[in-house]
Design an enzyme around this catalytic site. Sequence first.
Site, PDB file in Angstrom:
ATOM      1  N   PRO A  15       0.853  -1.200   0.000  1.00 13.63           N
ATOM      2  CA  PRO A  15       0.000   0.000   0.000  1.00 13.63           C
ATOM      3  C   PRO A  15       0.888   1.249   0.000  1.00 13.63           C
ATOM      4  CG  PRO A  15      -0.465  -1.432   1.912  1.00 13.63           C
ATOM      5  CD  PRO A  15       0.731  -1.985   1.223  1.00 13.63           C
ATOM      6  N   LEU A  16       0.472   2.250  -0.770  1.00 13.02           N
ATOM      7  CA  LEU A  16       1.294   3.470  -0.879  1.00 13.02           C
ATOM      8  C   LEU A  16       1.495   4.148   0.473  1.00 13.02           C
ATOM      9  CD1 LEU A  16       0.210   5.156  -4.232  1.00 13.02           C
ATOM     10  CD2 LEU A  16       2.408   4.076  -3.673  1.00 13.02           C
ATOM     11  N   CYS A  17       0.471   4.046   1.366  1.00 18.48           N
ATOM     12  CA  CYS A  17       0.619   4.723   2.657  1.00 18.48           C
ATOM     13  C   CYS A  17       1.720   4.056   3.495  1.00 18.48           C
ATOM     14  CB  CYS A  17      -0.703   4.780   3.412  1.00 18.48           C
ATOM     15  SG  CYS A  17      -1.408   3.182   3.767  1.00 18.48           S
ATOM     16  N   THR A  18       1.881   2.742   3.342  1.00 15.07           N
ATOM     17  CA  THR A  18       2.983   2.073   4.047  1.00 15.07           C
ATOM     18  C   THR A  18       4.317   2.622   3.553  1.00 15.07           C
ATOM     19  OG1 THR A  18       1.734   0.047   4.368  1.00 15.07           O
ATOM     20  CG2 THR A  18       4.126  -0.150   4.447  1.00 15.07           C
ATOM     21  N   GLU A  50       4.397   6.434   4.779  1.00 13.54           N
ATOM     22  CA  GLU A  50       4.305   6.780   6.202  1.00 13.54           C
ATOM     23  C   GLU A  50       5.045   5.808   7.133  1.00 13.54           C
ATOM     24  OE1 GLU A  50       2.434   9.448   6.968  1.00 13.54           O
ATOM     25  OE2 GLU A  50       1.417   9.755   5.041  1.00 13.54           O
TER      26      GLU A  50
END
Lengths: 513, 455
Positions: free
Chosen positions: B215-218, B221
């Site tokens: 996932p891009l947020c992983t 962030e």
Amino acid sequence: MAAAAAAFAEPKTKYDRQLRIWGDQGQAALEKADICLLTCGPTGTEAMKNLVLGGVGSVTIVDGCLGQSRAKSVCSFLQELNDAVNAKFVEESPLALIDTNPPFFSQFTVVIATQLPERSLLKLDSICREANIVLVAARSYGLTGLVRISVKEHTVIESKPDHFLDDLRLHNPWTELKQFAKSTDISDKDPVVHKHIPYIIILVRLAEKWADAHDGHLPSTRQEKKEFKDLIREHMLNLDEENYKEAVESSYKVSVTPGISDDIRQIIDDSSTEVSSSSSDFWVLVAALKEFIANEVNGELPLEGTIPDMTSLTEYYVSLQKIYQAKAESDCLALEHHVKKILKRIDRDPDSISRAYIKAFCKNARKLRVCRYRSIEEEFGSPLLSEVQKYFTDEDYCFAMNFYVLLRAVDRLAANYNRFPGIFDSEIDEDVPRLKTAAVSVMSEMGLNGASLSEDLITEMCRFGGAEIHPVAAFIGGVASQEVIKLVTKQFVPLPGIFIFNGIDQKSQVLVL
Amino acid sequence: MASPDEESPAPTEPERWRDLDMLLSRPGNLVDANFDPSPGLRDTLGSLVEVLVVGAGGLGCELLKDLALSGFKNLHVIDMDTIDVSNLNRQFLFRVQDVGKSKAEVAAERVMERVSGVNIVPHFCRIEDKEIDFYSQFSIIVLGLDSIEARSYINSVACGFLEYDSDDKPIPETLKPMVDGGTEGFKGHARVIVPGSTPCFECNIWLFPPQVKFPLCTLAETPRTAAHCIEYAHLIKWNEVHPGKHFDADDAEHMQWIYSEALKRAELFGISGVTYSFTQGVVKNIIPAIASTNAIVSAACALEALKLISGCSKTVSNYLTYNGLDGTHINVSEFVRDKDCLVCGPGTLIELDTSSTLSEFIKMLEEHPKLLMSRASVTHEGENLYMQSPEVLEQMTRPNLGVPMFELLKGAARATVHVTGMAENNGKKVSSLRKLRVAFKGVEKNSKMDTTESF
């Protein structure tokens, strides 16, 4: 232009795709290996091609086919594939060499014997066992064939299994892990923090909570495990919190049986752990492992020290990683202490086993493997009758067992008639009953009186006429080379018995006899 | 011991084929019903059968050699790739001096040098660049690929040739069997696909789950692993720093940039394990590959091709898996067809009014819930009804867009058409070929204008 730039291929780049499998150490072992091939027909040449491409140290081709010096031409074809390999040939009949020059074989790491008749194979096997050389025998015969390994013992530290439960110790967390879990507020009101608490912490905390409410026991029955999952779900703020979903999925890890597996127990209880100055490093380490376990309160193996990726804030994850690594290092140090003690006891230099080796051993302690092979003589003289009978009556193994008997029978017949059955079109019909008689005598020597062979397969064996069909040879040679790679790199697990190729419906099997 | 210096002559012809001829000239009890053994069978097969090998890489090199030594004389090989140094540990037909050249061309040449009497035609291009008709000349197609998309494409082409009779039974003359191999490290598979009787690639597409992406947020962030740092540099940082510049994984400078960015990020977060080699592995999704597994899987495929064409033994039914990690495990599974398969079934039925135009038909394909195909090109019995590209063909076929399909299909009540376009496959929009059955509402089955069977 591109060609000029690459006139010299960097080994790192050239071997990149295999280094990703067996690493620098595996490659170094291959580059040190001296492989001998007996008979360079299609099967043997195919096997060697795969090993030369992979960069083994040296290959020596022994072949007596003098017509146009098959040994020499195959050797030059092989050399062309990889100039880093030292390729040599000996123009002599393998059968004569086995009979007249047994010491010849002791210079090699592995001897690959292809298309050898039973009598010579028996003799070669005893020569190789005596000298502790690994023997891999391969045979292509029409649409069947076999590959077998013969060596007294082969031990593996890096067995690299495909799926293996991670070593998280959630059923039995140590002090530092418990303390870290306790210091983390799993009910943090910040939703971002809440959904990024790693499942290891959630499970350690909730397992403790569960144990407090259940007389110190962890969930063990199906009902308890279900209730434990419900307990985890109660702590969710939202249904989409990935970390809690992972905690539910991994909740069974708190119920793992403590201690060591039956497979490892068997290795630890092996008589080879009574070490002496002639013991291998592997067995010295197993002996140390035995002492380590005896000294551990919970009888656990050294911790592996790695954790899988999981939903987490970076800082939690990195801290957890460090806690696991630290425990693994202290376990490794403890084991090293036992190793040194043992080495001293058996009059060996206490520093003669490297720390890197001990570390690799600790990391793989749950995955150790010991492979022992009966000699071909033992197998022929006293096969494991119960296994044989089981194979004959098992639908999945019956064809393979038939092929095994028939492959031995064709050699018997060849010994009497100086040719394989079915070589001449005109004699196929007479060869069928001859082969059947030979097969029945093989079976009665194995102690099987009454098991019946498939008539179709007897006829089929005569139809094959000893042919070496290229794709079959490529398959058998491929399997043989792969086993050699596993044996030389001491990584992965070699074939436990005799691989019987079934080119009719491809349902090949492994027989342990 | 001696070292090789000069080459010796290759084995003489009769000697080379003696063993194979025994298998092909003798009757047996465990053979195919159509097996017709004779001393000339090898020659007959060799001259009549054309085989296409798709891919000239790790499997392709082995396949070409194995097929040539199994008596096949007319081979074609198609591959768009050029030779790389990292191919040399297994693609045994290539040498250091060949780096940069076409795989298909070098492979074809090498095998022809070694096996006399064999003719191999190389095609240095993408499989999609060939006209569909190119594929119709082959009796069998053997696949040595490492991509799901390419397998899916060839499968749809081969299944597209399959025609069904009025009872929905496959017409034998239209069958184009395939043998498909694949490997990853110590594992591999070999399968036989006979469209209409065994499952096709699409029937069991679930055997090849799509690759899991982070996932891009992983990445942005909460990075935790070396791979997260690498993918951050590759998927996020590159575009930030080089807006509009295409990332080229084969450009060493580009790769070096990703590596150093990933390393910086890893240090920032206290993550270990970023190396140049690992960076390449993650960015290029490198699948480890070794000579022995490729040899084993290719040999199984070549043997199945020989058995399918000659009938000299049974064929695998229908999916073999090989696993050499722990021992040598071979497992044969008999998968079943998906009877609603869009690719190998009789074709999705599209009902049209006699007034529906070709352009309306193309619009319907976009909205059809099973097809969702955009930018469709349409052909009927080899004739282009509408082609999206190349421009010349588009211009030539554009006038057809306003013509009713009923007219373009010459007044047939039912017809089979092939459409190619972009369709959803495994969550990705890819170039796809579909066979469709068109039926016109209110038109009787025997109202065809040139009715030969009516009276």
